[in-house]
Design an enzyme around this catalytic site. Structure first.
Site, PDB file in Angstrom:
ATOM      1  N   GLY A   1      66.355  37.037  53.861  1.00  0.00           N
ATOM      2  CA  GLY A   1      66.985  38.278  54.325  1.00  0.00           C
ATOM      3  C   GLY A   1      68.495  38.233  54.269  1.00  0.00           C
ATOM      4  O   GLY A   1      69.076  37.402  53.572  1.00  0.00           O
TER       5      GLY A   1
ATOM      6  N   GLY B   1      73.515  39.061  45.171  1.00  0.00           N
ATOM      7  CA  GLY B   1      72.802  37.970  44.505  1.00  0.00           C
ATOM      8  C   GLY B   1      71.286  38.187  44.598  1.00  0.00           C
ATOM      9  O   GLY B   1      70.563  38.042  43.613  1.00  0.00           O
ATOM     10  N   HIS B   2      70.803  38.552  45.805  1.00  0.00           N
ATOM     11  CA  HIS B   2      69.365  38.826  45.951  1.00  0.00           C
ATOM     12  C   HIS B   2      68.961  40.034  45.106  1.00  0.00           C
ATOM     13  O   HIS B   2      67.906  40.049  44.482  1.00  0.00           O
ATOM     14  CB  HIS B   2      69.029  39.144  47.413  1.00  0.00           C
ATOM     15  CG  HIS B   2      69.265  38.023  48.367  1.00  0.00           C
ATOM     16  ND1 HIS B   2      70.270  38.035  49.312  1.00  0.00           N
ATOM     17  CD2 HIS B   2      68.612  36.852  48.525  1.00  0.00           C
ATOM     18  CE1 HIS B   2      70.233  36.922  50.005  1.00  0.00           C
ATOM     19  NE2 HIS B   2      69.247  36.178  49.551  1.00  0.00           N
TER      20      HIS B   2
END
Ligand code: PAF
Length: 295
Positions: A31, A36-37
């Protein structure tokens, strides 16, 4: 976007997708999602029909003196981001769902050799926690493809090895590190930095790049390069944990068989531990001639 917190419900939903022949890409996260995620999610979308993202702050990979309690939990904002990216399934289980009998009773997965160096030396048990939870998540989601950021290069290498060693039919895809304009690798932990620390933080990437350039130019005294880099980091206010020039495949010392070099760093700024790495592919004939002393 459907959100599930129960394994059984998630698995029954994913069964439905599989039955109509849809492929599944999986992005495991803790989370506090950043660019980047979202790069991982975008890549996942380009590879498969369905994207499943998990958000689980895994207590098993945090040491007793680490930031588990303080780790940023931003589920509502994360959900909005995933929804905007067109993610179909979010899996956000509680600790009891993943470790129903508690963490001490949990069977663990251990990847030898790759896990006991670099971050593994300074964070004992960390990678066992990572591989154990990733293994569980893989078994729950059963994806065709799973995506991990190259910023955690050691983690990516360990997950790849686990998947191969345990014959898991999952393709592991590494995704390039997303960076701020000044080169700082995007990380959930960047949010802990004060303004002054944020100003200093890009030196980490600059130091890696200088080292890579020196090697690319034929400088082959790696011990000297490592010690010079550590000095530089100390000078600007980092407390370096390691700065290491390694074989990118084995994460051990560079040898004549090395095809790619990884330069990896972990250093603390204030109380924030940052990691980063860069890599350098070697041309076996010309580069090794040069690194062997011909420059
Ligand atoms: O990289 C992370 O965020 C975590 O280590 C992972 C892979 C989600 C396992 O908890």
């Amino acid at each position: 976007m459907r959100t599930y917190s129960s394994n059984a419900q998630l698995q029954s939903a994913l069964h439905g997708f599989r039955q109509i022949g849809q492929s599944i890409a999986f992005v495991p996260t803790m989370g506090n999602l950043h660019e980047g995620h979202l790069d991982l999610v975008r890549k996942a979308k380009s590879l498969c029909d369905v994207v499943v993202v998990s958000i689980f702050v895994n207590p098993l990979q945090f040491g007793p003196n680490e930031d588990l309690g303080a780790y940023p939990r931003t589920l509502a904002v994360d959900k909005e981001k995933l929804f905007s990216e067109g993610v179909q399934v979010l899996y956000a289980p509680g600790v009891e769902e993943i470790y129903p009998e508690g963490m001490d009773a949990q069977s663990q997965v251990q990847v030898p050799n790759l896990g006991d160096t670099l971050c593994g030396s300074s964070r004992p048990g960390h990678f066992d926690g990572v591989t154990t939870v990733v293994n569980k998540l893989f078994n729950i989601v059963q994806p065709d493809v799973a995506l991990f950021g190259e910023k955690d290069f050691q983690q990516l290498s360990i997950v790849r090895k686990m998947t191969l060693d345990l014959c898991m039919p999952i393709e592991i895809v590494g995704v390039r590190t997303a960076r701020d304009e000044d080169g700082l690798a995007k990380s959930s932990r960047n949010g802990y930095l004060s303004l002054e620390q944020r100003r200093i933080a890009p030196v980490l990437h600059q130091t890696l790049n200088s080292c890579r350039e020196a090697i690319a130019c034929g400088f082959d005294n790696f011990l000297q390069l490592e010690s010079h880099a550590r000095m530089k980091l100390l000078q600007v206010g980092f407390k370096p944990d390691y700065f290491a020039i390694r074989d990118a495949r084995t994460l051990r010392t560079v040898t004549e068989d090395t095809e790619e070099i990884a330069i990896l760093v972990a250093a603390t700024l204030g109380s924030t531990r940052l990691i980063d790495n860069v890599r350098l592919a070697l041309n076996p004939v010309s580069d090794w001639g040069m690194l062997a002393g011909g420059h």
